[in-house]
Each structure stands twice: as C-alpha cells, then as structure tokens.
Design a protein around this motif. Sequence first.
Motif, mmCIF file in Angstrom:
data_model
loop_
_atom_site.group_PDB
_atom_site.id
_atom_site.type_symbol
_atom_site.label_atom_id
_atom_site.label_comp_id
_atom_site.label_asym_id
_atom_site.label_seq_id
_atom_site.Cartn_x
_atom_site.Cartn_y
_atom_site.Cartn_z
ATOM 1 N N MET A 8 60.307 23.114 -11.135
ATOM 2 C CA MET A 8 59.166 24.481 -11.122
ATOM 3 C C MET A 8 58.220 23.310 -9.629
ATOM 4 O O MET A 8 58.231 22.724 -9.629
ATOM 5 C CB MET A 8 58.617 23.993 -12.675
ATOM 6 N N THR A 9 57.580 23.724 -9.145
ATOM 7 C CA THR A 9 57.138 23.652 -8.539
ATOM 8 C C THR A 9 55.148 24.305 -9.022
ATOM 9 O O THR A 9 54.954 25.039 -9.196
ATOM 10 C CB THR A 9 56.983 24.103 -6.679
ATOM 11 N N MET A 10 54.538 22.740 -9.524
ATOM 12 C CA MET A 10 52.993 23.499 -9.613
ATOM 13 C C MET A 10 51.510 23.143 -8.711
ATOM 14 O O MET A 10 52.303 22.361 -7.712
ATOM 15 C CB MET A 10 52.597 22.094 -11.062
ATOM 16 N N ALA A 11 50.885 23.586 -9.079
ATOM 17 C CA ALA A 11 49.877 23.216 -8.343
ATOM 18 C C ALA A 11 49.217 21.712 -8.070
ATOM 19 O O ALA A 11 49.375 21.198 -9.089
ATOM 20 C CB ALA A 11 48.594 24.174 -8.708
ATOM 21 N N LYS A 12 48.938 21.359 -7.012
ATOM 22 C CA LYS A 12 48.738 20.109 -6.981
ATOM 23 C C LYS A 12 47.726 19.533 -7.195
ATOM 24 O O LYS A 12 47.331 18.491 -8.397
ATOM 25 C CB LYS A 12 48.669 19.789 -5.337
ATOM 26 N N GLU A 13 46.750 20.450 -7.571
ATOM 27 C CA GLU A 13 45.359 19.644 -8.616
ATOM 28 C C GLU A 13 45.723 19.492 -10.025
ATOM 29 O O GLU A 13 45.897 18.860 -10.768
ATOM 30 C CB GLU A 13 44.494 20.696 -8.470
ATOM 31 N N ALA A 14 46.795 20.565 -10.151
ATOM 32 C CA ALA A 14 47.297 20.007 -11.724
ATOM 33 C C ALA A 14 48.269 18.761 -12.131
ATOM 34 O O ALA A 14 48.412 18.239 -13.068
ATOM 35 C CB ALA A 14 48.060 21.673 -12.498
ATOM 36 N N ASP A 44 58.021 14.585 -7.023
ATOM 37 C CA ASP A 44 57.653 15.055 -5.495
ATOM 38 C C ASP A 44 55.781 15.148 -5.884
ATOM 39 O O ASP A 44 55.739 16.440 -5.692
ATOM 40 C CB ASP A 44 57.666 15.361 -4.446
ATOM 41 N N GLU A 45 55.393 14.268 -6.447
ATOM 42 C CA GLU A 45 53.859 14.420 -7.030
ATOM 43 C C GLU A 45 53.124 15.353 -5.785
ATOM 44 O O GLU A 45 52.455 16.388 -6.249
ATOM 45 C CB GLU A 45 53.350 13.654 -7.490
ATOM 46 N N LYS A 46 53.487 14.865 -4.791
ATOM 47 C CA LYS A 46 51.963 15.477 -3.257
ATOM 48 C C LYS A 46 52.874 16.672 -3.683
ATOM 49 O O LYS A 46 51.936 17.906 -3.462
ATOM 50 C CB LYS A 46 52.540 14.984 -2.093
ATOM 51 N N ALA A 47 54.085 17.395 -3.623
ATOM 52 C CA ALA A 47 54.829 18.559 -3.166
ATOM 53 C C ALA A 47 54.598 19.641 -4.727
ATOM 54 O O ALA A 47 54.650 20.838 -4.715
ATOM 55 C CB ALA A 47 55.964 18.934 -3.000
ATOM 56 N N GLY A 48 54.127 18.669 -6.061
ATOM 57 C CA GLY A 48 53.628 19.125 -7.266
ATOM 58 C C GLY A 48 55.504 19.751 -8.203
ATOM 59 O O GLY A 48 55.060 20.327 -8.648
ATOM 60 N N LEU A 49 56.450 19.326 -7.378
ATOM 61 C CA LEU A 49 57.375 19.228 -7.713
ATOM 62 C C LEU A 49 57.987 18.869 -8.972
ATOM 63 O O LEU A 49 58.138 17.346 -8.876
ATOM 64 C CB LEU A 49 59.423 19.313 -6.576
ATOM 65 N N ILE A 50 59.034 19.672 -10.297
ATOM 66 C CA ILE A 50 59.429 18.800 -11.158
ATOM 67 C C ILE A 50 60.857 19.351 -11.673
ATOM 68 O O ILE A 50 60.760 19.932 -11.310
ATOM 69 C CB ILE A 50 57.756 19.053 -11.993
ATOM 70 N N SER A 51 61.218 18.638 -11.975
ATOM 71 C CA SER A 51 62.822 18.582 -12.458
ATOM 72 C C SER A 51 63.032 18.646 -13.374
ATOM 73 O O SER A 51 62.551 18.260 -14.082
ATOM 74 C CB SER A 51 63.940 18.112 -11.340
ATOM 75 N N ASN A 75 51.582 24.291 -22.529
ATOM 76 C CA ASN A 75 51.887 25.498 -21.799
ATOM 77 C C ASN A 75 50.048 26.161 -21.089
ATOM 78 O O ASN A 75 50.304 26.494 -19.789
ATOM 79 C CB ASN A 75 53.359 26.539 -21.925
ATOM 80 N N LYS A 76 49.750 26.411 -22.293
ATOM 81 C CA LYS A 76 48.008 26.208 -21.996
ATOM 82 C C LYS A 76 47.286 25.684 -20.583
ATOM 83 O O LYS A 76 47.065 26.733 -20.604
ATOM 84 C CB LYS A 76 47.629 26.264 -22.986
ATOM 85 N N LYS A 77 47.754 24.813 -20.881
ATOM 86 C CA LYS A 77 47.315 23.732 -20.426
ATOM 87 C C LYS A 77 47.570 24.098 -17.879
ATOM 88 O O LYS A 77 47.174 23.855 -17.445
ATOM 89 C CB LYS A 77 47.162 22.359 -19.813
ATOM 90 N N TYR A 78 49.225 24.488 -18.717
ATOM 91 C CA TYR A 78 49.737 23.895 -17.539
ATOM 92 C C TYR A 78 50.013 25.542 -16.846
ATOM 93 O O TYR A 78 50.970 25.534 -15.810
ATOM 94 C CB TYR A 78 51.146 23.278 -17.581
ATOM 95 N N MET A 79 50.731 25.945 -17.405
ATOM 96 C CA MET A 79 51.624 27.298 -17.155
ATOM 97 C C MET A 79 50.579 28.129 -16.087
ATOM 98 O O MET A 79 51.234 29.155 -15.284
ATOM 99 C CB MET A 79 52.202 28.557 -18.239
ATOM 100 N N SER A 80 49.350 28.316 -16.348
ATOM 101 C CA SER A 80 48.680 28.915 -15.210
ATOM 102 C C SER A 80 48.426 28.230 -13.943
ATOM 103 O O SER A 80 48.270 28.804 -12.553
ATOM 104 C CB SER A 80 47.508 29.078 -15.631
ATOM 105 N N HIS A 81 49.173 26.700 -13.588
ATOM 106 C CA HIS A 81 49.081 26.231 -12.155
ATOM 107 C C HIS A 81 51.007 26.241 -11.180
ATOM 108 O O HIS A 81 51.187 25.641 -10.831
ATOM 109 C CB HIS A 81 48.573 24.538 -12.696
ATOM 110 N N LYS A 83 53.647 27.610 -9.611
ATOM 111 C CA LYS A 83 53.643 28.020 -8.428
ATOM 112 C C LYS A 83 55.255 29.560 -8.597
ATOM 113 O O LYS A 83 54.961 30.297 -8.317
ATOM 114 C CB LYS A 83 53.113 27.704 -7.135
ATOM 115 N N SER A 84 55.945 28.536 -8.188
ATOM 116 C CA SER A 84 57.494 29.522 -8.791
ATOM 117 C C SER A 84 58.610 28.045 -9.726
ATOM 118 O O SER A 84 58.320 26.732 -10.402
ATOM 119 C CB SER A 84 57.951 29.204 -7.340
ATOM 120 N N HIS A 85 59.769 28.908 -10.031
ATOM 121 C CA HIS A 85 60.404 28.008 -10.728
ATOM 122 C C HIS A 85 61.702 28.358 -10.181
ATOM 123 O O HIS A 85 62.333 29.751 -10.257
ATOM 124 C CB HIS A 85 60.132 27.890 -12.085
ATOM 125 N N THR A 86 62.632 27.582 -10.142
ATOM 126 C CA THR A 86 64.190 27.836 -10.354
ATOM 127 C C THR A 86 65.424 27.476 -12.026
ATOM 128 O O THR A 86 66.190 28.031 -11.624
ATOM 129 C CB THR A 86 65.858 27.067 -9.569
#
Length: 98
Positions: A8-14, A44-51, A75-81, A83-86
């Motif tokens: 998952m790629t999250m927005a950096k502010e999250a 990668d915290e700077k890129a918002g990349l989560i495995s 999910n309520k807190k983070y899913m709005s952030h 950006k994409s997922h695989t």
Amino acid sequence: MFMIIGQMTMAKEAMGSYAEDVQSLIDEVVREDGCQYYSLAVQDEKAGLISVTEIWSDENALNVHLKQPWVQAFNKKYMSHLKSHTLKIYDGDYVRDF
C-alpha cells in the motif's frame, strides 16, 4: 487458507502516527480466531510504502476480522490516506514446509 499480500502507498502526512497505531492494531488482530500471520510493515516511511502480509485460516475468519471494531477504527483513520495498493487475495490449501 486465505492470504493477502501486496503493498500500500499512503499519503506522507498519515505516516506520523502509523507505526504506533499499527502496533496497537496488530496486538488485537493476532488474538483473533483464524489469524495465522499478520504484518503491516513500513518499507519506506518517506514514500508511505507499506508491505502487507496476512494469512487467515479461511474466508470466514477474514470476513470476521474485517468487521472487528479495532479494524474498523484503523481503516476509518487511514483508508482516506490510501493512494494506491497492489493487494491480492490468494486462496489455497496447499502448504508445505520450506
């Protein structure tokens, strides 16, 4: 067995509170019936990349997991952030030792 694997790629502010919140989530999830493995690891915290790696005993266990209040709150807190997922679900019972 059901497995969810991907990134998952999250927005950096999250990402500021993510590590602490995900640990609290994991503490709850690993006690759920049917949870065999659960990891939401920051690659990668700077890129918002989560495995993401989840292993569930069956589809019912996964469905029950998704309805848990701690999962819903996370999910309520983070899913709005998100950006994409695989993320993909793999369904299979053939497992062997490495």
